[in-house]
Write a protein that holds these residues in place. Structure first.
Motif, PDB file in Angstrom:
ATOM      1  N   TYR A 186       0.799  -1.218   0.000  1.00  0.00           N
ATOM      2  CA  TYR A 186       0.000   0.000   0.000  1.00  0.00           C
ATOM      3  C   TYR A 186       0.834   1.271   0.000  1.00  0.00           C
ATOM      4  CZ  TYR A 186      -3.917  -2.996   1.175  1.00  0.00           C
ATOM      5  OH  TYR A 186      -4.876  -3.957   1.151  1.00  0.00           O
ATOM      6  N   VAL A 187       2.145   1.158   0.102  1.00  0.00           N
ATOM      7  CA  VAL A 187       3.000   2.326   0.236  1.00  0.00           C
ATOM      8  C   VAL A 187       3.368   2.876  -1.145  1.00  0.00           C
ATOM      9  CG1 VAL A 187       5.193   3.174   1.142  1.00  0.00           C
ATOM     10  CG2 VAL A 187       3.926   1.424   2.384  1.00  0.00           C
ATOM     11  N   GLY A 188       3.122   4.141  -1.364  1.00  0.00           N
ATOM     12  CA  GLY A 188       3.521   4.805  -2.604  1.00  0.00           C
ATOM     13  C   GLY A 188       2.972   4.119  -3.836  1.00  0.00           C
ATOM     14  N   ASN A 189       3.875   3.831  -4.771  1.00  0.00           N
ATOM     15  CA  ASN A 189       3.489   3.182  -6.022  1.00  0.00           C
ATOM     16  C   ASN A 189       3.754   1.683  -5.996  1.00  0.00           C
ATOM     17  OD1 ASN A 189       2.695   5.597  -7.225  1.00  0.00           O
ATOM     18  ND2 ASN A 189       4.802   6.080  -7.779  1.00  0.00           N
ATOM     19  N   GLY A 190       3.861   1.107  -4.821  1.00  0.00           N
ATOM     20  CA  GLY A 190       4.169  -0.313  -4.685  1.00  0.00           C
ATOM     21  C   GLY A 190       3.181  -1.213  -5.395  1.00  0.00           C
ATOM     22  N   GLN A 191       1.902  -0.930  -5.235  1.00  0.00           N
ATOM     23  CA  GLN A 191       0.868  -1.747  -5.872  1.00  0.00           C
ATOM     24  C   GLN A 191       0.975  -1.685  -7.387  1.00  0.00           C
ATOM     25  OE1 GLN A 191      -2.902  -0.524  -4.296  1.00  0.00           O
ATOM     26  NE2 GLN A 191      -3.451  -2.605  -3.767  1.00  0.00           N
ATOM     27  N   HIS A 192       1.184  -0.510  -7.906  1.00  0.00           N
ATOM     28  CA  HIS A 192       1.292  -0.318  -9.356  1.00  0.00           C
ATOM     29  C   HIS A 192       2.529  -1.027  -9.898  1.00  0.00           C
ATOM     30  CE1 HIS A 192       1.984   2.058 -13.105  1.00  0.00           C
ATOM     31  NE2 HIS A 192       0.686   1.798 -13.219  1.00  0.00           N
ATOM     32  N   GLY A 193       3.630  -0.906  -9.197  1.00  0.00           N
ATOM     33  CA  GLY A 193       4.866  -1.563  -9.620  1.00  0.00           C
ATOM     34  C   GLY A 193       4.741  -3.080  -9.610  1.00  0.00           C
ATOM     35  N   MET A 194       4.109  -3.614  -8.586  1.00  0.00           N
ATOM     36  CA  MET A 194       3.920  -5.065  -8.522  1.00  0.00           C
ATOM     37  C   MET A 194       3.001  -5.543  -9.640  1.00  0.00           C
ATOM     38  SD  MET A 194       5.853  -6.299  -6.265  1.00  0.00           S
ATOM     39  CE  MET A 194       5.210  -7.952  -6.201  1.00  0.00           C
ATOM     40  N   ALA A 195       1.976  -4.770  -9.955  1.00  0.00           N
ATOM     41  CA  ALA A 195       1.073  -5.142 -11.049  1.00  0.00           C
ATOM     42  C   ALA A 195       1.829  -5.182 -12.379  1.00  0.00           C
ATOM     43  CB  ALA A 195      -0.093  -4.163 -11.126  1.00  0.00           C
ATOM     44  N   ILE A 196       2.723  -4.231 -12.591  1.00  0.00           N
ATOM     45  CA  ILE A 196       3.519  -4.211 -13.818  1.00  0.00           C
ATOM     46  C   ILE A 196       4.399  -5.454 -13.905  1.00  0.00           C
ATOM     47  CG2 ILE A 196       5.426  -3.028 -14.982  1.00  0.00           C
ATOM     48  CD1 ILE A 196       4.134  -0.388 -13.989  1.00  0.00           C
ATOM     49  N   LEU A 197       5.021  -5.846 -12.796  1.00  0.00           N
ATOM     50  CA  LEU A 197       5.860  -7.044 -12.793  1.00  0.00           C
ATOM     51  C   LEU A 197       5.037  -8.300 -13.062  1.00  0.00           C
ATOM     52  CD1 LEU A 197       8.236  -6.244  -9.813  1.00  0.00           C
ATOM     53  CD2 LEU A 197       8.773  -6.207 -12.254  1.00  0.00           C
ATOM     54  N   ARG A 198       3.823  -8.354 -12.521  1.00  0.00           N
ATOM     55  CA  ARG A 198       2.955  -9.516 -12.776  1.00  0.00           C
ATOM     56  C   ARG A 198       2.548  -9.586 -14.239  1.00  0.00           C
ATOM     57  NH1 ARG A 198       0.316  -7.467  -8.065  1.00  0.00           N
ATOM     58  NH2 ARG A 198       1.189  -8.509  -6.256  1.00  0.00           N
ATOM     59  N   ILE A 199       2.244  -8.444 -14.836  1.00  0.00           N
ATOM     60  CA  ILE A 199       1.875  -8.402 -16.254  1.00  0.00           C
ATOM     61  C   ILE A 199       3.065  -8.823 -17.114  1.00  0.00           C
ATOM     62  CG2 ILE A 199       1.243  -6.853 -18.148  1.00  0.00           C
ATOM     63  CD1 ILE A 199      -0.455  -5.306 -16.019  1.00  0.00           C
ATOM     64  N   LEU A 200       4.266  -8.383 -16.748  1.00  0.00           N
ATOM     65  CA  LEU A 200       5.476  -8.794 -17.460  1.00  0.00           C
ATOM     66  C   LEU A 200       5.659 -10.312 -17.378  1.00  0.00           C
ATOM     67  CD1 LEU A 200       8.210  -8.201 -18.870  1.00  0.00           C
ATOM     68  CD2 LEU A 200       9.164  -7.930 -16.578  1.00  0.00           C
ATOM     69  N   ALA A 201       5.481 -10.870 -16.186  1.00  0.00           N
ATOM     70  CA  ALA A 201       5.612 -12.318 -16.011  1.00  0.00           C
ATOM     71  C   ALA A 201       4.578 -13.062 -16.846  1.00  0.00           C
ATOM     72  CB  ALA A 201       5.462 -12.683 -14.537  1.00  0.00           C
ATOM     73  N   MET A 202       3.345 -12.571 -16.852  1.00  0.00           N
ATOM     74  CA  MET A 202       2.302 -13.222 -17.643  1.00  0.00           C
ATOM     75  C   MET A 202       2.644 -13.159 -19.134  1.00  0.00           C
ATOM     76  SD  MET A 202      -1.823 -12.674 -17.637  1.00  0.00           S
ATOM     77  CE  MET A 202      -1.788 -12.396 -15.893  1.00  0.00           C
ATOM     78  N   GLY A 203       3.193 -12.050 -19.586  1.00  0.00           N
ATOM     79  CA  GLY A 203       3.607 -11.922 -20.975  1.00  0.00           C
ATOM     80  C   GLY A 203       4.713 -12.902 -21.330  1.00  0.00           C
ATOM     81  N   LEU A 204       5.683 -13.072 -20.428  1.00  0.00           N
ATOM     82  CA  LEU A 204       6.760 -14.041 -20.660  1.00  0.00           C
ATOM     83  C   LEU A 204       6.211 -15.462 -20.743  1.00  0.00           C
ATOM     84  CD1 LEU A 204       9.584 -12.654 -18.367  1.00  0.00           C
ATOM     85  CD2 LEU A 204       9.596 -12.771 -20.857  1.00  0.00           C
ATOM     86  N   PHE A 205       5.247 -15.769 -19.888  1.00  0.00           N
ATOM     87  CA  PHE A 205       4.616 -17.093 -19.951  1.00  0.00           C
ATOM     88  C   PHE A 205       3.940 -17.306 -21.295  1.00  0.00           C
ATOM     89  CE2 PHE A 205       3.957 -17.279 -15.072  1.00  0.00           C
ATOM     90  CZ  PHE A 205       5.220 -17.805 -14.905  1.00  0.00           C
TER      91      PHE A 205
END
Length: 61
Positions: A14-33
């Protein structure tokens, strides 16, 4: 799809842009899959979680 595989609704970043950054990493991982032809994302995530070195072939595409 993301909530099923990575439980996004239960995310505690919940701190700063943490949620947004984690969502971007998850989308990147899904794209790699998807690029590597992996259809079962949850199973692939669990398989990779056991040994992080299993991610290296995914990045080599």
């Amino acid at each position: 799809m993301q909530d099923t595989a990575w439980r996004e609704d239960a995310n505690q970043a919940y701190v700063g842009n943490g949620q947004h950054g984690m969502a971007i990493l998850r989308i990147l991982a899904m794209g790699l899959f998807r690029i590597n032809g992996i259809k079962k994302i949850k199973e692939a995530t669990e398989y990779i979680a056991a040994d992080r070195n299993r991610t290296l072939p995914l990045f080599a595409t």
